[in-house]
Design an enzyme around this catalytic site. Structure first.
Site, PDB file in Angstrom:
ATOM      1  N   HIS A 187       0.832  -1.204   0.000  1.00  0.00           N
ATOM      2  CA  HIS A 187       0.000   0.000   0.000  1.00  0.00           C
ATOM      3  C   HIS A 187       0.868   1.256   0.000  1.00  0.00           C
ATOM      4  O   HIS A 187       1.021   1.931   1.016  1.00  0.00           O
ATOM      5  CB  HIS A 187      -0.948  -0.003   1.209  1.00  0.00           C
ATOM      6  CG  HIS A 187      -2.042  -1.014   1.100  1.00  0.00           C
ATOM      7  ND1 HIS A 187      -2.033  -2.203   1.801  1.00  0.00           N
ATOM      8  CD2 HIS A 187      -3.165  -1.028   0.345  1.00  0.00           C
ATOM      9  CE1 HIS A 187      -3.119  -2.895   1.497  1.00  0.00           C
ATOM     10  NE2 HIS A 187      -3.824  -2.212   0.610  1.00  0.00           N
ATOM     11  N   ALA A 189       2.720   4.460  -2.934  1.00  0.00           N
ATOM     12  CA  ALA A 189       2.393   5.326  -4.068  1.00  0.00           C
ATOM     13  C   ALA A 189       2.425   4.577  -5.398  1.00  0.00           C
ATOM     14  O   ALA A 189       1.706   4.950  -6.332  1.00  0.00           O
ATOM     15  CB  ALA A 189       3.350   6.518  -4.108  1.00  0.00           C
ATOM     16  N   HIS A 191       1.411   1.464  -5.852  1.00  0.00           N
ATOM     17  CA  HIS A 191       0.091   0.821  -5.932  1.00  0.00           C
ATOM     18  C   HIS A 191      -0.951   1.842  -6.367  1.00  0.00           C
ATOM     19  O   HIS A 191      -1.803   1.551  -7.224  1.00  0.00           O
ATOM     20  CB  HIS A 191      -0.285   0.231  -4.572  1.00  0.00           C
ATOM     21  CG  HIS A 191      -1.738  -0.147  -4.454  1.00  0.00           C
ATOM     22  ND1 HIS A 191      -2.325  -1.145  -5.197  1.00  0.00           N
ATOM     23  CD2 HIS A 191      -2.735   0.374  -3.672  1.00  0.00           C
ATOM     24  CE1 HIS A 191      -3.615  -1.242  -4.874  1.00  0.00           C
ATOM     25  NE2 HIS A 191      -3.887  -0.335  -3.962  1.00  0.00           N
ATOM     26  N   ASP A 228      -5.958   5.001  -1.199  1.00  0.00           N
ATOM     27  CA  ASP A 228      -5.276   4.377  -0.049  1.00  0.00           C
ATOM     28  C   ASP A 228      -4.344   5.368   0.641  1.00  0.00           C
ATOM     29  O   ASP A 228      -3.349   4.965   1.262  1.00  0.00           O
ATOM     30  CB  ASP A 228      -4.467   3.147  -0.501  1.00  0.00           C
ATOM     31  CG  ASP A 228      -5.304   1.875  -0.522  1.00  0.00           C
ATOM     32  OD1 ASP A 228      -6.271   1.790   0.252  1.00  0.00           O
ATOM     33  OD2 ASP A 228      -5.003   0.976  -1.340  1.00  0.00           O
ATOM     34  N   ASP A 337      -8.801  -1.490  -7.961  1.00  0.00           N
ATOM     35  CA  ASP A 337      -8.102  -1.672  -6.686  1.00  0.00           C
ATOM     36  C   ASP A 337      -7.586  -3.103  -6.504  1.00  0.00           C
ATOM     37  O   ASP A 337      -6.542  -3.321  -5.890  1.00  0.00           O
ATOM     38  CB  ASP A 337      -9.050  -1.302  -5.538  1.00  0.00           C
ATOM     39  CG  ASP A 337      -8.355  -1.268  -4.190  1.00  0.00           C
ATOM     40  OD1 ASP A 337      -7.126  -1.025  -4.159  1.00  0.00           O
ATOM     41  OD2 ASP A 337      -9.035  -1.460  -3.165  1.00  0.00           O
TER      42      ASP A 337
END
Length: 464
Positions: A187, A189, A191, A228, A337
């Site tokens: 999780h 940047a 992603h 996120d 996602d």
């Protein structure tokens, strides 16, 4: 040492090559002792562009191009105070570099200076499902989220349509990237950049491209980039059982997603990116942004999937209806996602290993503090293959089957094909691993049997 713009790193006693001196932006050396005769740090900070070594910390290279300050230090944590000063000097006045440039040349000039040739070539394939976000992140020196999102805003003409200030937009995107925690294996940047690229692919699908408004496109990209934001690297149950303040703040309901949304709104307001819009419109956009981000709560997966399936069974989705368009944006973001299992194996495998690493890290923390270890986070009883096979079968496949019903296109067929191949790949890998473990166990038992037989035989012969 990781260096922005691929600039060379030189020992302090080595003369600077002429080809480096010829670059746009000055080369200067700053130190408290003025050893190199350079300008004072205060004067240096006013320069339009500069590269400087700090003699007090010889492992740091400071690069200031386009008013953008980055600090690259090997294996050394950057304090929050320093992070808050990176890129457009977050709490200082923005660079005056942008003033005086004709509006028609703004975008091209910035893009030309920000990207290396390879990165620009790769961006031309940003709508390709095989887009390698890991390669793009390396080519942009860890700035994939900023550069990709800025490029997509430019591609859709959103900067002109919404009259966004160029400096504010760039500053906003840098703040987003900084507020993702780079120590998270998954999780982070990169992603967020990957999800944003996937979201762009879905926005290009015929049913969406023909009906989505400019506001839909803006919110879809913003939601993907911030979905996120400031993720702590642990899940909601962990926050609840450790009495984390976020769990109390959001009453144990969509804790992380609420935090991501509120963090995004905070950065929007801090950057004043939408401050020129009427208050009612701005607040409405913030609410819609929240609705999109909250839809990524995996604990509510079945609720959204059931509603999606019902709409498809009835055939009553009408994308001229604003509410229906927003629902499809929610479903598109949910797909983006968790689309990693639908990517080519080379990319999918990397993401699988990263997310499992993050799970196991949480399990290690739980074990260390005598907390009940979350089942998926127990490295002693789980493997990457088993986690991925279950995730694909019970979470990913049901969602993408329905998305394929809604958008039966070549992209959907490609995603389902990759999903099937990847699931089979993990099964084969698991079977090989289990067979190898079984053989190893058998080999350990075999020598013990031989030893016992060798002891019995002499005794038998002796007795005879």
């Amino acid at each position: 040492m990781e260096v922005c713009y691929q600039l060379p790193v030189l020992p302090l006693d080595r003369p600077v090559p002429k080809h480096v001196l010829s670059r746009r932006g000055a080369i200067s050396f700053s130190s408290s002792s003025s050893l190199f005769g350079g300008p004072a740090p205060r004067q240096l900070s006013k320069r339009r562009g500069a590269i400087s070594y700090d003699s007090e910390d010889q492992t740091a290279l400071y690069i200031r191009m386009l008013g953008d300050v980055r600090v690259r230090k090997p294996k050394t944590p950057i304090s929050m105070n320093v992070r808050r000063l990176l890129s457009f000097q977050r709490y200082l006045h923005p660079s005056r570099f942008f003033h005086g440039i004709p509006a028609s040349n703004h975008l091209g000039y910035i893009l030309d200076d920000d990207f290396t040739g390879q990165a620009k070539l790769l961006l031309q394939k940003v709508g390709n499902w095989n887009f390698d976000i890991f390669l793009f992140d390396r080519l942009t020196n860890g700035n994939s989220l900023v550069n990709l999102t800025f490029h997509l805003f430019n591609t859709y003409g959103l900067i002109e349509l919404f009259q966004l200030d160029m400096v504010k937009l760039r500053r906003f995107l840098v703040m987003i990237q900084e507020d993702y925690r780079c120590q998270n294996p998954y999780h982070n940047a990169v992603h967020a950049a990957d999800v944003t690229q996937a979201m762009y692919c879905y926005l290009q699908e015929p049913k969406l491209a023909e009906t989505l408004t400019s506001c839909d496109l803006l919110l879809g990209l913003l939601a993907a980039a911030t979905h996120d934001l400031d993720h702590p690297g642990v899940n909601q149950p962990f926050l609840i059982k450790t009495d984390h303040y976020l769990a109390a703040l959001y009453k144990n309901s969509s804790v992380l997603e609420n935090h991501h949304w509120k963090s995004a709104v905070g950065l929007l307001r801090e950057s004043d990116l939408l401050s020129h819009l009427p208050t009612e419109d701005r607040l409405n956009m913030e609410e819609r942004l929240g609705s999109l981000i909250l839809a990524t709560d995996i604990s509510r997966q079945n609720d959204y999937l059931s509603e999606f399936r019902t709409h498809l069974d009835k055939g009553d989705l009408c994308l001229t209806n604003g509410g229906h368009r927003h629902f499809i944006l929610q479903m598109a973001l949910k797909c983006a996602d968790i689309c990693n299992p639908c990517r080519p194996w080379k990319l999918s495998k990397q993401w699988s290993e990263k997310v499992t690493e993050e799970f196991f890290h949480q399990g290690d923390i739980e074990s260390k503090h005598n907390l009940e270890v979350t089942p998926l986070c127990d490295r002693q009883s789980n493997s990457v293959a088993n986690i991925q096979i279950g995730f694909m079968a019970y979470v990913v496949e049901p969602l993408f089957v329905e998305w394929s019903r809604f958008s039966d296109t070549r992209l959907s067929q490609t995603m389902m094909s990759h999903l099937s191949l990847n699931k089979q790949g993990w099964k084969e890998g698991r079977d090989k691993q289990e067979a190898s473990a079984s053989r190893a166990s058998e080999e350990q038992r075999t020598p013990a049997t031989k030893d016992s037989n060798s002891k019995v035989l002499p005794q038998g012969s002796k007795g005879s």
